[in-house]
Design a protein around this motif. Structure first.
Motif, short mmCIF file in Angstrom:
data_model
loop_
_atom_site.label_atom_id
_atom_site.label_comp_id
_atom_site.label_asym_id
_atom_site.label_seq_id
_atom_site.Cartn_x
_atom_site.Cartn_y
_atom_site.Cartn_z
N PHE A 108 0.85 -1.19 0.00
CA PHE A 108 0.00 0.00 0.00
C PHE A 108 0.88 1.24 0.00
O PHE A 108 1.91 1.26 0.67
N GLU A 109 0.44 2.27 -0.68
CA GLU A 109 1.07 3.58 -0.59
C GLU A 109 0.10 4.53 0.10
O GLU A 109 -1.09 4.55 -0.22
N ALA A 110 0.62 5.30 1.06
CA ALA A 110 -0.18 6.29 1.80
C ALA A 110 -1.51 5.68 2.25
O ALA A 110 -2.59 6.23 1.99
N HIS A 111 -1.41 4.57 2.95
CA HIS A 111 -2.60 3.82 3.36
C HIS A 111 -3.17 4.37 4.67
O HIS A 111 -2.44 4.61 5.63
N GLN A 112 -4.49 4.56 4.70
CA GLN A 112 -5.16 5.02 5.92
C GLN A 112 -6.08 3.92 6.42
O GLN A 112 -6.65 3.14 5.64
N ASP A 113 -6.27 3.86 7.73
CA ASP A 113 -7.10 2.80 8.31
C ASP A 113 -8.57 3.00 7.98
O ASP A 113 -9.01 4.09 7.59
N ALA A 114 -9.33 1.93 8.18
CA ALA A 114 -10.74 1.92 7.79
C ALA A 114 -11.65 2.65 8.76
O ALA A 114 -12.84 2.84 8.47
N TYR A 115 -11.13 3.07 9.91
CA TYR A 115 -11.98 3.63 10.96
C TYR A 115 -11.94 5.15 11.00
O TYR A 115 -12.72 5.78 11.74
N ALA A 116 -11.04 5.78 10.24
CA ALA A 116 -10.85 7.22 10.31
C ALA A 116 -12.12 7.99 10.03
O ALA A 116 -12.38 9.05 10.64
N ALA A 117 -12.94 7.48 9.14
CA ALA A 117 -14.18 8.19 8.78
C ALA A 117 -15.16 8.28 9.94
O ALA A 117 -16.04 9.16 9.97
N GLN A 118 -15.02 7.39 10.93
CA GLN A 118 -15.91 7.40 12.09
C GLN A 118 -15.44 8.36 13.19
O GLN A 118 -16.17 8.62 14.14
#
Length: 395
Positions: free
Chosen positions: A380-390
Motif C-alpha cells: 500500500f502507498e499512503a494507506h489510511q485505516d478503515a476507521y478514520a471516517a468514524q
C-alpha cells in the motif's frame, strides 16, 4: 509485576540523531516520560525492543529529548490489563506524568486508556485497537506505529493478488487478534476455510495444525506475536506443512524478535510491515547501525517503533519548549510529525493514526547467513485505516 526506573542522564557521548536538534532549555528537573510495557512473559521481547529503541534515542541525545533532560520511568505490565491500569493510575495521578507510551497489547491499552487520556498525552509505539481509531478516537491519543488492522490488510491483498483462494486464519482471542483477522478479510477476496482464535498464552498448536492439514488450504495466515509465533512456526515446519502450504503473517510474527529463535524454519514465509531493515533511507541506516552497535542484535519493527516515538516526542517537546502540560499545544506539535522517521515520510490522519506505506517482505538469509526479512513489494502507498471516517476529530 516488576517496576524499574531509568534515569537516562549523564555524560554519555551523543551520536547525531535526526530531527532532535533544539536549544537547551532550563528545567528544574528532568521531564518524566512514562513507559508502560510488557517485559515479562511470552510478549517480553516486544516490550524490550520498544524500550531499547526509545532509550537509544535518549542516550544518543545525551539524556535529552527535544533539548530537555528526560527521565524514562519504565514499568512492566506483564501482559495483564489490570496491571496496566494500576500503573497508569500511579503514573498520572500520583507522579503527575503527562506524556506516556510503550503499551504493547491492545487489551492492556483499552484498560489503561480511560485513566491516561483525561490527564495525559499518550503516544502509542504499538497497540492500535480499532476502538481508539474510530468513534472512540481522542485528541490526546496518537498511534505512531499503525492501526491494528493495517498490516493484516496488506497481506490479505497480497494473498489475493497471488491467486491463492482458500485461506486458514489463526489469531489469539483478544482485541488485536480480532482486529487482525478483520483486516485480513477486508482485502482478501477468497474463501476463509477457518477463522480460529487461540488463547493469548497458548504455546502448543497441535490441534490447530491438525485442522490445517485436514482443511488443505492454499494459504495459512497467522497473527501470533512474540513467543506465540516462535512456537507456531517451529511446529508448522516440524509437521511438514511449510513445504505444503505457504505461511503468511504480519511482521509481528516474522521479525527480529522471533527470527533468531525460529531460524531456518521461517525461510520462505511472507509478512508485512511499515518498516524494514533494508529500507534505503539515511535515518533508517543510522538507526539499524546504532541499534546493532549498542545492543549487539538487529532491531525489530518494535524497536523501530520505540525509536520513532522517541523522535516524535522529542520533536513535540522542542516545538513547545518543554511545556508538555499545555496539552493542546503539545498535541498539535505531535500531530505535525516533524521528524525524520526510520520508515520514511508519513503523516497523521484525522484520527491521529498514520497514513503511510506498508511493505511486503520475505524471510531469507543475508550475506552473513542471518535469517532476516527482504523487502519484495510495496503493498500500500499512503494507506489510511478503515476507521478514520468514524472519528470526529478535525483533519
Amino acid at each position: 509485576m516488576t517496576t524499574s526506573r531509568r534515569r537516562l542522564l549523564g555524560t554519555a557521548a551523543a551520536l547525531p540523531v535526526l530531527g532532535l536538534a533544539a536549544p537547551a532549555i532550563a528545567q528544574s528537573g528532568p521531564l518524566k516520560v512514562g513507559m508502560i510495557t510488557t517485559l515479562s512473559g511470552p510478549g517480553a521481547a516486544l516490550g524490550n525492543d520498544i524500550r531499547d529503541g526509545f532509550n537509544l534515542v535518549v542516550k544518543n541525545a545525551g539524556g535529552r529529548l527535544g533539548g530537555v533532560p528526560v527521565e524514562v520511568v519504565v514499568a512492566d505490565d506483564a501482559l495483564r490489563p489490570e496491571n496496566g491500569r494500576a500503573i497508569a493510575e500511579r503514573m498520572v495521578r500520583r507522579e503527575r506524568i503527562q506524556v506516556l507510551t510503550g503499551i504493547v497489547f491492545s487489551n492492556v491499552m483499552l484498560a489503561a486508556a480511560p485513566v491516561i487520556l483525561p490527564a495525559a498525552t499518550y503516544i502509542s509505539a504499538n497497540a492500535g485497537p480499532s476502538q481508539l481509531a474510530g468513534e472512540g478516537c481522542n485528541a490526546n491519543y496518537f498511534n505512531a506505529a499503525w492501526q491494528n488492522d493495517n498490516l493484516h490488510e496488506a497481506v490479505g491483498q497480497y494473498v489475493t493478488q497471488k491467486g491463492l483462494r482458500r485461506a486458514f486464519l489463526i489469531a489469539p482471542n483478544y482485541p488485536a487478534g480480532r482486529d487482525a483477522l478483520t483486516g485480513f478479510k477486508r482485502f482478501f477476496k477468497g474463501e476463509v476455510v477457518s477463522e480460529t482464535y487461540t488463547r493469548l498464552d497458548q504455546l502448543d498448536y497441535a490441534a490447530e495444525l491438525a485442522a490445517v492439514r485436514a482443511a488443505a488450504p492454499d494459504a495459512v495466515y497467522i497473527f501470533l506475536p512474540g513467543g506465540l509465533g516462535i512456537n507456531f512456526i517451529k511446529q508448522y515446519a516440524a509437521a511438514g506443512l511449510r513445504a505444503r502450504t505457504p505461511l503468511f503473517g504480519p511482521g509481528f510474527s516474522f521479525d527480529q524478535d522471533v527470527l533468531p529463535a525460529v531460524g531456518d524454519d521461517a525461510l520462505g514465509c511472507f509478512n508485512s510491515s511499515q518498516w524494514a531493515l533494508d529500507l534505503p533511507l539515511p535515518a533508517n541506516r543510522q538507526f539499524v547501525d546504532t541499534f546493532e552497535a549498542e545492543y549487539k542484535r538487529l532491531p525489530s519493527l518494535y524497536a523501530s517503533q520505540g525509536y520513532d516515538v522517541a523522535l516524535l516526542i522529542g520533536s513535540a517537546i522542542a516545538a513547545t519548549r518543554g511545556r508538555v502540560g499545555d496539552r493542546a499545544a503539545f498535541a498539535a506539535a505531535v500531530k505535525k510529525a516533524d521528524f525524520q522517521s526510520v520508515r520514511g515520510s508519513f503523516k497523521f490522519g484525522n484520527n491521529n493514526h498514520p497514513i503511510q506505506n506498508i511493505y511486503m517482505r520475505e524471510v531469507v538469509k543475508d550475506a552473513q547467513g542471518r535469517v532476516v526479512n527482504r523487502t519484495i513489494a510495496t503493498a500500500f502507498e499512503a494507506h489510511q485505516d478503515a476507521y478514520a471516517a468514524q472519528c470526529k476529530l478535525p483533519a
